[in-house]
Enzyme design. Structure first.
Site, PDB file in Angstrom:
ATOM      1  N   LYS A 124      87.163 -13.025  10.555  1.00  0.00           N
ATOM      2  CA  LYS A 124      85.973 -12.234  10.881  1.00  0.00           C
ATOM      3  C   LYS A 124      85.930 -10.964  10.035  1.00  0.00           C
ATOM      4  CE  LYS A 124      84.555 -12.377  15.444  1.00  0.00           C
ATOM      5  NZ  LYS A 124      84.623 -11.895  16.836  1.00  0.00           N
ATOM      6  N   GLU A 148      69.281  -9.730  22.707  1.00  0.00           N
ATOM      7  CA  GLU A 148      69.481 -10.443  21.440  1.00  0.00           C
ATOM      8  C   GLU A 148      68.129 -10.657  20.758  1.00  0.00           C
ATOM      9  OE1 GLU A 148      72.041 -13.876  21.446  1.00  0.00           O
ATOM     10  OE2 GLU A 148      73.265 -13.006  23.024  1.00  0.00           O
ATOM     11  N   CYS A 190      74.597 -13.398  28.674  1.00  0.00           N
ATOM     12  CA  CYS A 190      74.677 -12.291  29.639  1.00  0.00           C
ATOM     13  C   CYS A 190      74.243 -12.672  31.049  1.00  0.00           C
ATOM     14  CB  CYS A 190      73.822 -11.125  29.147  1.00  0.00           C
ATOM     15  SG  CYS A 190      74.276 -10.593  27.507  1.00  0.00           S
TER      16      CYS A 190
HETATM   17  C1  UGA Z   1      69.651  -9.484  28.444  1.00  0.00           C
HETATM   18  C2  UGA Z   1      68.908  -8.193  28.849  1.00  0.00           C
HETATM   19  O1  UGA Z   1      67.508  -8.341  28.595  1.00  0.00           O
HETATM   20  C3  UGA Z   1      69.449  -6.996  28.078  1.00  0.00           C
HETATM   21  O2  UGA Z   1      68.829  -5.803  28.533  1.00  0.00           O
HETATM   22  C4  UGA Z   1      70.966  -6.904  28.298  1.00  0.00           C
HETATM   23  O3  UGA Z   1      71.527  -5.822  27.579  1.00  0.00           O
HETATM   24  C5  UGA Z   1      71.617  -8.190  27.842  1.00  0.00           C
HETATM   25  O4  UGA Z   1      71.068  -9.301  28.602  1.00  0.00           O
HETATM   26  C6  UGA Z   1      73.086  -8.049  28.085  1.00  0.00           C
HETATM   27  O5  UGA Z   1      73.506  -7.969  29.250  1.00  0.00           O
HETATM   28  O6  UGA Z   1      73.842  -7.885  27.115  1.00  0.00           O
HETATM   29  P1  UGA Z   1      69.411 -11.235  26.430  1.00  0.00           P
HETATM   30  O7  UGA Z   1      70.324 -12.114  27.218  1.00  0.00           O
HETATM   31  O8  UGA Z   1      69.702 -11.034  25.000  1.00  0.00           O
HETATM   32  O9  UGA Z   1      69.353  -9.756  27.076  1.00  0.00           O
HETATM   33  O10 UGA Z   1      67.972 -11.855  26.487  1.00  0.00           O
HETATM   34  P2  UGA Z   1      66.608 -11.670  27.307  1.00  0.00           P
HETATM   35  O11 UGA Z   1      65.523 -11.358  26.366  1.00  0.00           O
HETATM   36  O12 UGA Z   1      66.773 -10.763  28.455  1.00  0.00           O
HETATM   37  O13 UGA Z   1      66.379 -13.166  27.821  1.00  0.00           O
HETATM   38  C7  UGA Z   1      67.312 -13.793  28.680  1.00  0.00           C
HETATM   39  C8  UGA Z   1      66.780 -15.123  29.120  1.00  0.00           C
HETATM   40  O14 UGA Z   1      65.688 -14.968  30.017  1.00  0.00           O
HETATM   41  C9  UGA Z   1      66.282 -16.024  27.996  1.00  0.00           C
HETATM   42  O15 UGA Z   1      66.755 -17.331  28.200  1.00  0.00           O
HETATM   43  C10 UGA Z   1      64.780 -15.959  28.120  1.00  0.00           C
HETATM   44  O16 UGA Z   1      64.148 -17.134  27.670  1.00  0.00           O
HETATM   45  C11 UGA Z   1      64.614 -15.801  29.627  1.00  0.00           C
HETATM   46  N1  UGA Z   1      63.348 -15.156  30.033  1.00  0.00           N
HETATM   47  C12 UGA Z   1      63.107 -13.859  29.701  1.00  0.00           C
HETATM   48  C13 UGA Z   1      62.431 -15.873  30.766  1.00  0.00           C
HETATM   49  O17 UGA Z   1      62.641 -17.063  31.098  1.00  0.00           O
HETATM   50  N2  UGA Z   1      61.268 -15.259  31.157  1.00  0.00           N
HETATM   51  C14 UGA Z   1      60.992 -13.971  30.865  1.00  0.00           C
HETATM   52  O18 UGA Z   1      59.927 -13.470  31.258  1.00  0.00           O
HETATM   53  C15 UGA Z   1      61.932 -13.259  30.105  1.00  0.00           C
END
Ligand code: UGA
Length: 444
Positions: A36, A150, A255
């Site tokens: 890495k 992400e 997450c």
């Molecule tokens: C999430 C949080 O949004 C971040 O704030 C946090 O820092 C991060 O986890 C973490 O704990 O490190 P992430 O997992 O990258 O971020 O992605 P999201 O954009 O939150 O989406 C998560 C999941 O929810 C995805 O599978 C997405 O498709 C789904 N989702 C999101 C839905 O099904 N509907 C929505 O309205 C929004």
């Protein structure tokens, strides 16, 4: 400007390091995996995250990648950015966090150990005690959880809704806050336990919204309402807001699934049954499987049916396959005897995708001869899926839109049968007569 050491060159560590370097700090990123570090030194970024390669390149002079823990000995801040995966019991595995504490070199002055990794409430107390036992009472401790999503991580870092800092000592909290001085950020200062809980509660609340709107979508389906309009109407209430109300086939990623389990177990370990969170998790598990019912409704038994899975990553703009709904969906389809072909524009390593799924290079290859195409990830490339060449390539013009990406009216106008999540079906949503249904299995 400060000298910032970072333990862990994973996604959180690299995004954090690249952004701190861009704010002008000197950053030393330390990892234990030689390949890495070699790749990073050669300018390669080991994952797909917009803007990170540019930031690392632009700030080369302020970034050091190292295997040697002594290289961070003169840093004023020591950020812990190692992963905390779930253990078999669902609790967070803190072994890598403790390895960092154990490996800390001799430190002078008052460096501050800053926890970015997501940890159970109470971890800071234990680490404070551990530092004291190791004769490191002069090392400060702060919890500074990350809220980066992400695909949007650099923007989230540079334009945060808030920066949360929990510390045992006000001066430590102020010092950590000063690292973010270049940003227009509201700082929430609190005790360490509360900072740890803010992170877990924020994620749990976001998941709750998703499972809530998914259940509303399921009720919309049986009552003839359209969840996209419902979410719009609900989200315009300023007390509720529009975010995380997109119905679909469930959340995944590195997450939400892990953090929800960790919070559930944290509560259980303390003797509290967190019923709402348990329901949120269960709704999400069932939601991933609902596509099977939709396919069966149109195609009958799925044995021998060809299904194209479009999108594999747990969400767009990332190549992350961790806990992606595509994995569960593919497994269920294979178990039903379907032939599964999959496409994703970015995912190079399909991770835990079950063997037996053929991953192809283009949407057209995936839909060739398919009885159904399922949108699993809402990649922008799929917005024009409902076009003539796709329809002609498919054996059945059936699109199951697991992310409500497409406009049902426009898709149907192109001669497709369309079904989304929580959207009204219309009388014409039946496959042409030519479609041969296998007989329903006899019930005994
Ligand atoms: C999430 C949080 O949004 C971040 O704030 C946090 O820092 C991060 O986890 C973490 O704990 O490190 P992430 O997992 O990258 O971020 O992605 P999201 O954009 O939150 O989406 C998560 C999941 O929810 C995805 O599978 C997405 O498709 C789904 N989702 C999101 C839905 O099904 N509907 C929505 O309205 C929004």
């Amino acid at each position: 400007m400060a000298r910032v050491g970072i333990f862990g060159a994973g996604w959180v560590g690299l995004v954090t390091g690249a952004c701190f370097a861009d704010l002008g700090h000197e950053v030393v990123i330390r990892d234990v995996v030689p390949e890495k570090i070699e790749r990073l030194r050669a300018g390669e970024v080991p994952f797909h995250e917009p803007d990170v390669p540019e930031l690392l390149e632009r700030n080369r002079d302020r970034l050091i990648f190292t295997l040697d823990v002594d290289d961070i000995a003169d840093c004023e801040f020591l950020f812990v950015c190692v992963d905390t995966p779930p253990t078999y019991s669902g609790d967070a595995d803190l072994s890598r966090v403790w390895t960092v504490v154990d490996e800390l070199p001799e430190l002078d002055g008052r460096p501050i150990l800053v926890m970015k990794s997501t940890v159970p409430v109470g971890t800071g107390d234990k680490i404070r005690h551990g530092l004291d036992l190791r004769g490191l009472s002069h090392v400060g401790y702060a919890s500074n959880p990350e809220f980066l999503a992400e695909g949007n991580a650099v923007r989230d870092f540079m334009h945060p809704d808030r920066v949360v800092i929990g510390a045992f000592d006000d001066a430590d909290a102020d010092a950590v806050a000063a690292l973010y001085a270049g940003l227009d950020a509201r700082v929430v200062s609190c005790d360490v336990n509360s900072a740890e809980m803010i992170k877990l509660a924020a994620n749990a609340f976001l998941m709750t919204r998703i499972s809530f709107i998914n259940e509303i979508a399921n009720v919309c389906e049986v009552t003839g309402a359209d969840v996209v309009k419902v979410a719009e109407g609900v989200g315009l209430d300023h007390r509720l807001g529009p975010h995380f109300l997109r119905a679909g086939i469930g959340y995944g990623g590195s997450c939400f699934p892990k953090d929800s389990l960790a919070l559930k177990q944290l509560a259980s370990n303390s003797g509290y049954h967190f019923q709402l969170l348990s329901a949120v998790i269960e709704v999400n598990e069932l939601q991933k499987r609902r596509v099977i019912g939709k396919l069966t409704k149109h195609l009958g038994p799925l044995r021998g049916k060809k299904v194209a899975l479009l999108g594999l990553a747990f969400k767009p703009n990332t190549d992350d396959m961790r806990e992606a709904p595509s994995i569960v969906l593919a497994s269920r389809l294979l178990a039903e005897g379907a032939v599964v072909r999959a496409w994703d524009p970015v995912v190079a390593d399909p991770g835990n995708l079950p063997r037996g799924v053929e991953v192809v290079d283009s949407v057209l290859d995936a839909v060739d001869g398919a009885d159904a195409a399922v949108i699993v990830t809402e990649w922008a490339d799929l917005r024009d899926l409902a076009r003539e060449e796709v329809r002609d390539a498919m054996a059945n013009p059936l699109i199951i839109d697991g992310r409500n990406l497409l406009d049902p009216v426009a898709v149907r106008a192109e001669g497709f049968v369309y079904e989304g999540i929580g959207r009204r079906t219309v009388a014409t949503d039946v496959l042409p007569e030519t479609h041969e249904r296998e007989p329903e299995p006899e019930l005994h």
